[in-house]
Design an enzyme around this catalytic site. Structure first.
Site, PDB file in Angstrom:
ATOM      1  N   ALA A   1      30.210 -14.087  -9.603  1.00 21.46           N
ATOM      2  CA  ALA A   1      30.788 -13.016  -8.659  1.00 21.46           C
ATOM      3  C   ALA A   1      29.890 -12.623  -7.855  1.00 21.46           C
ATOM      4  CB  ALA A   1      31.421 -12.133  -9.669  1.00 21.46           C
TER       5      ALA A   1
ATOM      6  N   ARG B   1      20.929 -12.815  -0.383  1.00 25.72           N
ATOM      7  CA  ARG B   1      19.666 -13.224   0.042  1.00 25.72           C
ATOM      8  C   ARG B   1      19.694 -14.780   0.710  1.00 25.72           C
ATOM      9  NH1 ARG B   1      15.443 -12.601  -4.113  1.00 25.72           N
ATOM     10  NH2 ARG B   1      16.858 -12.187  -5.839  1.00 25.72           N
TER      11      ARG B   1
ATOM     12  N   LYS C   1      26.367 -50.233   8.405  1.00 26.01           N
ATOM     13  CA  LYS C   1      27.402 -49.570   8.099  1.00 26.01           C
ATOM     14  C   LYS C   1      28.865 -50.080   7.883  1.00 26.01           C
ATOM     15  CE  LYS C   1      30.348 -48.140  10.466  1.00 26.01           C
ATOM     16  NZ  LYS C   1      31.605 -47.695  11.594  1.00 26.01           N
TER      17      LYS C   1
HETATM   18  C1  UD1 Z   1      20.342 -10.192 -15.817  1.00 29.23           C
HETATM   19  C2  UD1 Z   1      20.082 -10.007 -17.390  1.00 29.23           C
HETATM   20  C3  UD1 Z   1      18.629  -9.850 -17.398  1.00 29.23           C
HETATM   21  C4  UD1 Z   1      18.072 -11.055 -17.213  1.00 29.23           C
HETATM   22  C5  UD1 Z   1      18.607 -11.653 -15.777  1.00 29.23           C
HETATM   23  C6  UD1 Z   1      17.967 -13.188 -15.898  1.00 29.23           C
HETATM   24  C7  UD1 Z   1      21.924  -8.215 -17.675  1.00 29.23           C
HETATM   25  C8  UD1 Z   1      22.196  -6.800 -17.801  1.00 29.23           C
HETATM   26  N1  UD1 Z   1      20.600  -8.418 -17.262  1.00 29.23           N
HETATM   27  O1  UD1 Z   1      19.679  -9.379 -14.999  1.00 29.23           O
HETATM   28  O2  UD1 Z   1      18.345  -9.377 -19.020  1.00 29.23           O
HETATM   29  O3  UD1 Z   1      16.748 -11.387 -17.629  1.00 29.23           O
HETATM   30  O4  UD1 Z   1      19.868 -11.535 -15.707  1.00 29.23           O
HETATM   31  O5  UD1 Z   1      18.197 -13.585 -14.532  1.00 29.23           O
HETATM   32  O6  UD1 Z   1      22.724  -8.867 -17.987  1.00 29.23           O
HETATM   33  N2  UD1 Z   1      27.157 -10.961 -11.942  1.00 29.23           N
HETATM   34  C9  UD1 Z   1      28.669 -10.939 -11.876  1.00 29.23           C
HETATM   35  N3  UD1 Z   1      29.187  -9.700 -11.847  1.00 29.23           N
HETATM   36  C10 UD1 Z   1      28.595  -8.644 -11.877  1.00 29.23           C
HETATM   37  C11 UD1 Z   1      27.019  -8.657 -12.130  1.00 29.23           C
HETATM   38  C12 UD1 Z   1      26.477  -9.829 -12.059  1.00 29.23           C
HETATM   39  O7  UD1 Z   1      29.376 -12.014 -11.751  1.00 29.23           O
HETATM   40  O8  UD1 Z   1      29.112  -7.529 -11.873  1.00 29.23           O
HETATM   41  C13 UD1 Z   1      26.468 -12.353 -11.885  1.00 29.23           C
HETATM   42  C14 UD1 Z   1      25.532 -12.542 -10.709  1.00 29.23           C
HETATM   43  O9  UD1 Z   1      26.110 -13.384  -9.711  1.00 29.23           O
HETATM   44  C15 UD1 Z   1      24.518 -13.530 -11.359  1.00 29.23           C
HETATM   45  C16 UD1 Z   1      24.450 -13.173 -12.709  1.00 29.23           C
HETATM   46  O10 UD1 Z   1      25.687 -12.377 -13.193  1.00 29.23           O
HETATM   47  O11 UD1 Z   1      24.841 -14.837 -11.244  1.00 29.23           O
HETATM   48  C17 UD1 Z   1      23.059 -12.171 -13.098  1.00 29.23           C
HETATM   49  O12 UD1 Z   1      23.507 -10.866 -12.475  1.00 29.23           O
HETATM   50  P1  UD1 Z   1      21.998 -10.036 -11.880  1.00 29.23           P
HETATM   51  O13 UD1 Z   1      22.623  -8.824 -11.112  1.00 29.23           O
HETATM   52  O14 UD1 Z   1      21.041 -11.146 -11.135  1.00 29.23           O
HETATM   53  O15 UD1 Z   1      21.262  -9.760 -13.219  1.00 29.23           O
HETATM   54  P2  UD1 Z   1      19.704  -9.088 -13.337  1.00 29.23           P
HETATM   55  O16 UD1 Z   1      19.967  -7.782 -13.228  1.00 29.23           O
HETATM   56  O17 UD1 Z   1      19.130 -10.195 -12.762  1.00 29.23           O
END
Ligand code: UD1
Ligand code: MG
Length: 444
Positions: A13, A18, A336
């Site tokens: 989602a 970036r 081709k």
């Molecule tokens: C998360 C983890 C962290 C871990 C890291 C690894 C949590 C709270 N933290 O942090 O412990 O070390 O990933 O990369 O889970 N996403 C959604 N909906 C949302 C939020 C996120 O689909 O509401 C998806 C994002 O697209 C992404 C993934 O979940 O693919 C991770 O989200 P991101 O915001 O990157 O989490 P981090 O803060 O990096």
């Protein structure tokens, strides 16, 4: 536990800002395949009963590209715990293992997923397995706080962590395997009372522990769980994929003289005793038989190459190139949508498109099939054993019969009978001494 089956939730989602792209982040290709399909393919191979994908911005693109998953929408996005919660209805009544994966963490190997599923069916029956890793730079990853007995106590997000907790080098990849009969109860108990005001998926570890359930970790390498958030990370992921593909090709019996310069697609198939010289690119849809030699600087896509063929150097095989046993396509040749039958040779500077070249035919240097008139494409058929002289233009549609010879420099616009000689060039004319006289007259 594993025999209750496996289902998966894939989070996708996030906006992927970036990447600075019109294309949804999880659709950027690795090994010429959208990255999220690396995951869905793994899950299919694993026999997952159901895949639920959580989508948000740009979901139309994702839904178009991914088949075999059910989509749920997370809007607004209130954190990873909230995202997983969106899959509750889709997985109602499922009591097997639910794998939680991320569309932008596409390279997690089958062996790691299997290890997590197996960990769940161990004697101590953990309800939750977290995939941890020890990165070179622990950065802002969540930290895994383990108990004395090696089980996992809780995950603390970097933003919420104390100095002591930040010093832990065992980090959360985000990937989990959870008891399907408990996951949504755990999530119901989460709140957003934290530094990010988000519903953290990571909180379910402490919640499971408080409910008396066991939580364990499985460890993966940093490469296995790398996430793609930028073009630079996409390049790193591509590199990881290529190195795996190179290793797999060599393990299956191909020689890569300089592996780091050979590029594969996810579906490239090489037979045994194939030798690949440096700087060769395999686009999608390439199947290579046994004992084939692919010389340096060849670019091959959607092509079939049978046993004992020789390709290149500097050959370009485009979609629909179909080389039968022992065929040769050499220096600076492009093929081709054409079949080159057994033992036929197209060795130098030729373009063969929309054509069939019969067995053992020889195509002379600089032969061109003129297949296109600006509007339509036409077919050239060359019979077995035919010999096409150098610098011949075959103006399609045209057929050269088996065993025929076409003299060098011909422009062939009519069919040539089998075993005939066709010559269309103008007659050789010679004026004896002309050149010398010309020079003498012009000399001052
Ligand atoms: C998360 C983890 C962290 C871990 C890291 C690894 C949590 C709270 N933290 O942090 O412990 O070390 O990933 O990369 O889970 N996403 C959604 N909906 C949302 C939020 C996120 O689909 O509401 C998806 C994002 O697209 C992404 C993934 O979940 O693919 C991770 O989200 P991101 O915001 O990157 O989490 P981090 O803060 O990096
Ligand atoms: Mg992240």
């Amino acid at each position: 536990m594993a025999n209750l089956g496996v289902a998966a939730i894939i989070l996708a989602a996030g906006k992927g800002t970036r990447m600075k792209s019109e294309l949804h982040k999880v659709l950027h290709p690795i090994g010429n395949k959208p990255m999220v399909l690396h995951l869905t393919d793994q899950l299919e191979q694993l026999g997952a009963e159901k895949q639920v994908m959580v989508v948000g911005a740009g979901r139309e693109q994702v839904e178009r590209a991914v088949s075999g998953a059910e989509f749920v929408v997370q809007e607004p996005q209130l954190g990873t715990g909230h995202a997983v919660m969106m899959a509750k209805d889709a997985l109602k009544g499922f009591s097997g293992t639910i794998l939680i994966l991320y569309g932008d963490v596409p390279l997690v190997p089958q062996s790691v997923l299997t290890a997590m599923i197996e960990a769940r069916s161990a004697d101590d029956a953990p309800s939750l397995v977290v995939l941890g890793f020890k990165p070179l730079d622990t950065g802002a990853y969540g930290r895994l706080v383990t108990a004395e007995d090696g089980s996992l106590e809780r995950i603390v997000e970097f933003k919420d962590a104390s100095e002591i907790e930040r010093a832990i080098n065992f980090c959360n990849s985000g990937i989990m395997a959870v008891d399907g009969s408990k996951l949504f109860d755990y999530l119901d108990a989460t709140d957003n009372d934290n530094a990010a005001s988000e519903y953290y998926l990571t909180d379910i570890v402490a919640i499971a522990r408080a409910a008396g359930d066991r939580v364990v970790t499985v460890e993966a390498s940093e490469a296995d769980v790398m996430g793609v958030n930028s073009r630079a990370e996409l390049a790193v992921a591509e590199n990881i994929f290529q190195n795996r593909a190179r290793a797999a090709a060599m393990a299956a019996g191909a020689t890569l003289i300089d592996p780091l310069t050979v590029y594969f697609s996810t579906d490239t198939v090489l037979g045994h005793d194939v030798v690949v010289e440096p700087n060769v690119y395999f686009g999608p849809g390439v199947k290579v038989g046994n004992a084939v030699r692919i010389n340096a600087f060849s670019h091959i896509q959607e092509a079939k190459i049978a046993d004992d063929c020789q390709i290149g150097p500097f050959a370009r095989l485009r979609p629909g190139a179909d080389l039968h046993e022992g065929a040769k396509v050499g220096n600076f040749c492009e093929v081709k949508k054409a079949t080159i039958e057994a033992g036929a040779k197209v060795n130098h500077l030729s373009y063969i498109g929309d054509a069939t070249v019969g067995a053992k035919a020889n195509i002379g240097a600089g032969t061109i099939t003129c297949n296109y008139d600006g509007f339509n494409k036409y077919q050239t058929t060359i019979g077995a054993g035919a010999f096409i002289g150098s610098n011949t233009a075959l103006v399609a549609p045209v057929t050269v019969g088996a065993g025929a010879i076409v003299g060098a420099g011909s422009v062939v616009t009519k069919d040539v009978d089998a075993d005939a000689l066709a010559l269309t060039r103008s007659k050789h004319k010679e004026l004896s001494g002309w050149a010398k006289r010309f020079r003498d007259t012009n000399k001052k």
